[in-house]
Write a protein that holds these residues in place. Structure first.
Motif, PDB file in Angstrom:
ATOM      1  N   GLU A 295       0.848  -1.203   0.000  1.00  0.00           N
ATOM      2  CA  GLU A 295       0.000   0.000   0.000  1.00  0.00           C
ATOM      3  C   GLU A 295       0.882   1.251   0.000  1.00  0.00           C
ATOM      4  OE1 GLU A 295      -3.319   1.106   0.071  1.00  0.00           O
ATOM      5  OE2 GLU A 295      -2.357   3.040   0.355  1.00  0.00           O
TER       6      GLU A 295
ATOM      7  N   ALA B 173     -22.837   5.939   4.525  1.00  0.00           N
ATOM      8  CA  ALA B 173     -23.756   4.916   4.017  1.00  0.00           C
ATOM      9  C   ALA B 173     -22.969   3.836   3.295  1.00  0.00           C
ATOM     10  CB  ALA B 173     -24.757   5.537   3.051  1.00  0.00           C
TER      11      ALA B 173
ATOM     12  N   SER C 275     -16.209   1.716  -9.713  1.00  0.00           N
ATOM     13  CA  SER C 275     -17.070   1.193  -8.653  1.00  0.00           C
ATOM     14  C   SER C 275     -18.303   2.036  -8.376  1.00  0.00           C
ATOM     15  CB  SER C 275     -16.266   1.049  -7.355  1.00  0.00           C
ATOM     16  OG  SER C 275     -15.898   2.310  -6.839  1.00  0.00           O
TER      17      SER C 275
ATOM     18  N   SER D 276     -18.413   0.804  -1.787  1.00  0.00           N
ATOM     19  CA  SER D 276     -17.436   0.292  -0.819  1.00  0.00           C
ATOM     20  C   SER D 276     -17.642  -1.197  -0.543  1.00  0.00           C
ATOM     21  CB  SER D 276     -17.535   1.085   0.479  1.00  0.00           C
ATOM     22  OG  SER D 276     -18.818   0.977   1.052  1.00  0.00           O
TER      23      SER D 276
HETATM   24  C1  LIG Z   1     -16.279  11.214  -1.289  1.00  0.00           C
HETATM   25  C2  LIG Z   1     -16.647   9.774  -1.499  1.00  0.00           C
HETATM   26  C3  LIG Z   1     -17.869   9.323  -1.079  1.00  0.00           C
HETATM   27  C4  LIG Z   1     -18.227   8.001  -1.236  1.00  0.00           C
HETATM   28  N1  LIG Z   1     -19.413   7.622  -0.729  1.00  0.00           N
HETATM   29  C5  LIG Z   1     -19.704   6.305  -0.650  1.00  0.00           C
HETATM   30  C6  LIG Z   1     -20.818   5.890   0.116  1.00  0.00           C
HETATM   31  O1  LIG Z   1     -21.533   6.698   0.704  1.00  0.00           O
HETATM   32  N2  LIG Z   1     -21.050   4.557   0.191  1.00  0.00           N
HETATM   33  C7  LIG Z   1     -20.276   3.630  -0.419  1.00  0.00           C
HETATM   34  O2  LIG Z   1     -20.541   2.428  -0.284  1.00  0.00           O
HETATM   35  N3  LIG Z   1     -19.214   4.008  -1.178  1.00  0.00           N
HETATM   36  C8  LIG Z   1     -18.898   5.313  -1.296  1.00  0.00           C
HETATM   37  N4  LIG Z   1     -17.793   5.731  -2.002  1.00  0.00           N
HETATM   38  C9  LIG Z   1     -17.127   4.785  -2.903  1.00  0.00           C
HETATM   39  C10 LIG Z   1     -16.080   3.876  -2.266  1.00  0.00           C
HETATM   40  O3  LIG Z   1     -15.248   4.628  -1.469  1.00  0.00           O
HETATM   41  C11 LIG Z   1     -15.307   3.159  -3.386  1.00  0.00           C
HETATM   42  O4  LIG Z   1     -16.221   2.477  -4.196  1.00  0.00           O
HETATM   43  C12 LIG Z   1     -14.268   2.161  -2.876  1.00  0.00           C
HETATM   44  O5  LIG Z   1     -13.411   2.752  -1.946  1.00  0.00           O
HETATM   45  C13 LIG Z   1     -13.436   1.594  -4.026  1.00  0.00           C
HETATM   46  O6  LIG Z   1     -12.566   0.632  -3.511  1.00  0.00           O
HETATM   47  P1  LIG Z   1     -11.106   0.359  -4.146  1.00  0.00           P
HETATM   48  O7  LIG Z   1     -10.423  -0.614  -3.274  1.00  0.00           O
HETATM   49  O8  LIG Z   1     -11.244   0.060  -5.580  1.00  0.00           O
HETATM   50  O9  LIG Z   1     -10.351   1.758  -4.051  1.00  0.00           O
HETATM   51  P2  LIG Z   1      -9.796   2.467  -2.725  1.00  0.00           P
HETATM   52  O10 LIG Z   1     -10.634   2.135  -1.569  1.00  0.00           O
HETATM   53  O11 LIG Z   1      -9.609   3.894  -3.066  1.00  0.00           O
HETATM   54  O12 LIG Z   1      -8.378   1.786  -2.483  1.00  0.00           O
HETATM   55  C14 LIG Z   1      -7.281   1.924  -3.371  1.00  0.00           C
HETATM   56  C15 LIG Z   1      -6.008   1.761  -2.562  1.00  0.00           C
HETATM   57  O13 LIG Z   1      -4.879   1.603  -3.423  1.00  0.00           O
HETATM   58  C16 LIG Z   1      -3.792   2.367  -2.912  1.00  0.00           C
HETATM   59  N5  LIG Z   1      -2.898   2.652  -4.044  1.00  0.00           N
HETATM   60  C17 LIG Z   1      -3.176   3.407  -5.116  1.00  0.00           C
HETATM   61  N6  LIG Z   1      -2.132   3.411  -5.964  1.00  0.00           N
HETATM   62  C18 LIG Z   1      -1.169   2.646  -5.408  1.00  0.00           C
HETATM   63  C19 LIG Z   1       0.142   2.277  -5.817  1.00  0.00           C
HETATM   64  N7  LIG Z   1       0.654   2.691  -6.979  1.00  0.00           N
HETATM   65  N8  LIG Z   1       0.875   1.499  -4.996  1.00  0.00           N
HETATM   66  C20 LIG Z   1       0.364   1.062  -3.805  1.00  0.00           C
HETATM   67  N9  LIG Z   1      -0.884   1.388  -3.376  1.00  0.00           N
HETATM   68  C21 LIG Z   1      -1.648   2.159  -4.176  1.00  0.00           C
HETATM   69  C22 LIG Z   1      -4.475   3.583  -2.324  1.00  0.00           C
HETATM   70  O14 LIG Z   1      -3.649   4.278  -1.432  1.00  0.00           O
HETATM   71  C23 LIG Z   1      -5.709   2.960  -1.683  1.00  0.00           C
HETATM   72  O15 LIG Z   1      -5.467   2.536  -0.370  1.00  0.00           O
HETATM   73  C24 LIG Z   1     -17.369   7.070  -1.880  1.00  0.00           C
HETATM   74  C25 LIG Z   1     -16.129   7.519  -2.319  1.00  0.00           C
HETATM   75  C26 LIG Z   1     -15.759   8.853  -2.123  1.00  0.00           C
HETATM   76  C27 LIG Z   1     -14.406   9.329  -2.559  1.00  0.00           C
END
Ligand SMILES: Cc1cc2nc3c(=O)[nH]c(=O)nc-3n(C[C@H](O)[C@H](O)[C@H](O)COP(=O)(O)OP(=O)(O)OC[C@H]3O[C@@H](n4cnc5c(N)ncnc54)[C@H](O)[C@@H]3O)c2cc1C
Length: 614
Positions: free
Chosen positions: A45, A61, A374, A422
């Motif tokens: 990470e 949520a 997502s 999420s």
């Molecule tokens: C403002 C906001 C509101 C939201 N509201 C909601 C809600 O109300 N309800 C809901 O269910 N969802 C919500 N979401 C959506 C939810 O957050 C995402 O769908 C979810 O986090 C996506 O998961 P992910 O693991 O793909 O990405 P992320 O959770 O963003 O994880 C990606 C990870 O990869 C790491 N990373 C990136 N590049 C590298 C690299 N080169 N090397 C090593 N590590 C790296 C990052 O640091 C991060 O930890 C919201 C998102 C935001 C921003």
């Protein structure tokens, strides 16, 4: 100290290598341990999984929960919903696969200590909307991270992964990854039998609305730097729907989400003159997209379209009518708590601008575009589907394996499956983890072969910006503009300007066309050439440099896809001025791309959309 003096190389061997410890990465790590009790599971990470990714600040949520235990929704209902919202184009096999498992994920979150609100009358989870349930989610990410930490053999925090490594003996097979520690500068070489990319979405590829003193405030996390796309693209994995960038209607200046307001507080919008405006644009929208405007709920992009048209007609700003709902003290509390648990910045912006939503209806605006897989959008890698459900054409390997062998993905990384949010991202991580363990077990004793030549060449390339700066800095006595290097912030601003002006950002009201896109590609190519001259004054800048590399490659992909799809499929997300209408006869399909890193060329193709759910 010379370029490599004093820097250690750290070698790590893993059975399962998870890149990115956000929601999907934590899900992948957790589930890999469940199926692979004796395997070495490593999560890498770039920040610290405790508070990393888009959920870092917390959420109010969980946006994807079926409620099957109470007969509230079935997975098929969610597929229909996502298909409708994406104007017909989703991978129904992937969406169904997530929907059928997502409830069990949410139950785990509750078991691990996440407070989920309950409806006092029914005892069920408190619904915010048909798919959303309300949580006290300030500590959502630490709770999820704890499960991943306990499951992982090792978690490497503060490692920015820059490149994937390919197997030296077997073509088109991934064998690991390299990156550097953003605190110590150590070079890391990870060898992995299976690699799961979970590196989140992409902000800051288009010029944001918040610039200058506001820079850094975006809706999607500013640290979402497109690694999820660039890492697979670099090694030739096929991508899909990269043109499907998302534009969000959000509270102005703070990007505060509107979901709880619309769904739970039952607030609604008006134009600057206090009038309802959506109906006014019905015929106009119908002329562009036909019957899609009659679907329920109205697709997200089409609601944006009505806002954009109304503002362009001179009747802005669009406001959220909060004054009525906020008279109810319970709703007023929920309205504020929604931001305090998720987007504190919005509450601060309102305080600083003298906006009390009980007395003033706050303004809404449309954001700059983001790339992610997502949300109400589905950009990302083209992945093999579930064995028991995917049509034959969508199955060439293990579930969630990309078109490169041993390379899996989840969450924002995987394309075609919108509305996972999420909980769905964590669930998809679990699905990918389970499949990756099966792959590793099927491999038996075969080990990935990493070429020393390859990773040493990459090491040279990765740290070169530090050397460029060290040498070039002597040519200037003050300021930041140098004749021989480009700083990451300069490169980022150039990228954002190109994407904004040529690929349909805010300054053109999301409008582009073939001519603009071709020119955009030329300018992106020039920026790419200049990337050899990046200068990084420290490790922080070095990280920014590699984030820029990733953003640039993802931007090229977005531009190529936008050029290829000759229609306007999602008005409100972007418009092709030369093909203003939705064209189901020719474009009811997925767009796929493949990048060849040796030639720098992109191959584009169409793939069929199968409607599995009636
Ligand atoms: C403002 C906001 C509101 C939201 N509201 C909601 C809600 O109300 N309800 C809901 O269910 N969802 C919500 N979401 C959506 C939810 O957050 C995402 O769908 C979810 O986090 C996506 O998961 P992910 O693991 O793909 O990405 P992320 O959770 O963003 O994880 C990606 C990870 O990869 C790491 N990373 C990136 N590049 C590298 C690299 N080169 N090397 C090593 N590590 C790296 C990052 O640091 C991060 O930890 C919201 C998102 C935001 C921003």
């Amino acid at each position: 100290m010379g370029l490599f003096g004093g820097r250690k190389t750290v070698f790590v061997d893993a059975d399962i290598l998870v890149i990115g410890g956000g929601m999907a990465g934590c899900g992948a790590t957790y589930e890999s341990r469940y199926w692979g009790r004796d395997l070495k599971i490593v999560c890498v990470e770039k920040a610290n999984i405790e508070r990393s990714g888009a959920v870092a600040q917390g959420l109010y949520a969980i946006n994807c929960y079926m409620g099957m235990q109470w007969g509230e929704n079935q997975p098929e209902d969610h597929v229909r919903y996502a298909r409708n919202d994406l104007m017909g184009l989703v991978r129904e096999d992937l969406g169904y696969d997530i929907a059928r498992h997502v409830d069990s994920t949410v139950h785990k979150f509750e078991e691990w200590g996440l407070p989920i609100m309950r409806d006092p009358k029914t005892g069920r989870y408190q619904r915010e909307g048909k798919w959303q349930i309300m949580i006290h989610g300030e500590s959502y990410k630490p709770i999820v991270a704890e499960a991943a930490r306990k499951a992982a053999t090792e978690v490497y925090n503060r490692i920015m992964v820059t490149h994937l490594l390919m197997d030296a003996k077997q073509a088109n097979r991934v064998a690991g990854a390299v990156g550097f520690n953003v605190r110590t500068g150590d070079f890391h070489v990870f060898r992995g039998k299976a690699v799961i990319v979970c590196a989140g979405g992409a902000s800051h590829i288009f010029q944001p609305r918040s610039v200058g003193e506001g820079m850094g405030r975006t809706w999607y996390a500013p640290w979402s730097s497109a690694s999820a796309y660039a890492l697979p693209i670099q090694v030739g994995a096929k991508m899909t729907q990269m043109e499907n960038r998302i534009v969000l209607t959000r509270f102005k200046d703070g990007y505060g989400p509107v979901g709880a307001y619309f769904l739970h507080l039952k607030t609604y919008t008006q134009n600057g003159y206090g009038e309802e405006y959506e109906k006014r644009w019905y015929e106009d929208t119908k002329a562009l997209v036909g019957d899609y405007i009659d679907r329920h709920p109205v697709p997200t992009c089409l609601r944006n379209h009505a806002i954009l048209r109304e503002v362009a007609a001179g009747r802005g700003p669009i406001r959220m009518v909060t004054k009525e709902a906020f008279q109810d003290p319970h709703k007023e509390t929920v309205g504020w708590e929604n931001f305090l648990g998720m987007t504190i910045g919005q509450a601060v912006v309102w305080a600083s601008q003298n906006i009390d939503p009980k007395h003033i209806n706050p303004e809404l605006t449309t954001s700059e575009p983001y790339v992610m897989g997502s949300h109400a959008t589905c950009s990302g890698a083209w992945a093999s589907g579930p064995e028991d459900y995917a049509p034959a054409e969508y199955q060439w390997g293990y579930n969630r394996m990309m078109t490169v062998e041993a390379l899996f993905g989840a969450g924002d990384t995987i394309g075609g499956s919108a509305h996972k949010f999420s909980s769905g991202s964590f669930t998809e991580g679990r699905i990918a983890g389970k499949a990756a363990v099966k792959y590793v077990k099927d491999m038996g004793q075969t080990k990935p072969q990493v070429s020393e030549h390859e990773y040493r060449d990459l090491e040279q390339e990765i740290y070169q910006p530090l050397e460029n700066y060290r040498v070039g800095r002597n040519e200037i006595v003050a300021g930041t503009v140098s004749p021989s290097y480009l700083l990451p912030i300069h490169g980022l601003q150039r990228l954002e300007k190109i994407m904004d002006e040529y690929v349909g950002g805010i300054s053109t009201n999301y409008m582009t066309n073939g001519v603009l896109l071709e020119r955009g590609l030329e300018l992106l190519a020039m920026l790419k050439e200049d990337m050899n001259n990046m200068g990084a004054e420290d490790l922080h800048s070095l990280q920014r440099t590699w984030e820029l590399h990733h953003r640039l490659l993802a931007s090229e992909s977005v531009t190529q896809h936008t050029l290829f799809r000759e229609e306007t499929r999602w008005p409100g997300y972007y418009y092709r001025g030369d093909h203003m209408k939705l064209d189901d006869a020719n474009w009811h399909c997925f767009t796929l791309s493949r990048y060849d890193r040796n030639t720098g060329k992109w191959e584009m193709e169409k793939a069929p959309v199968y409607h599995i759910v009636d």
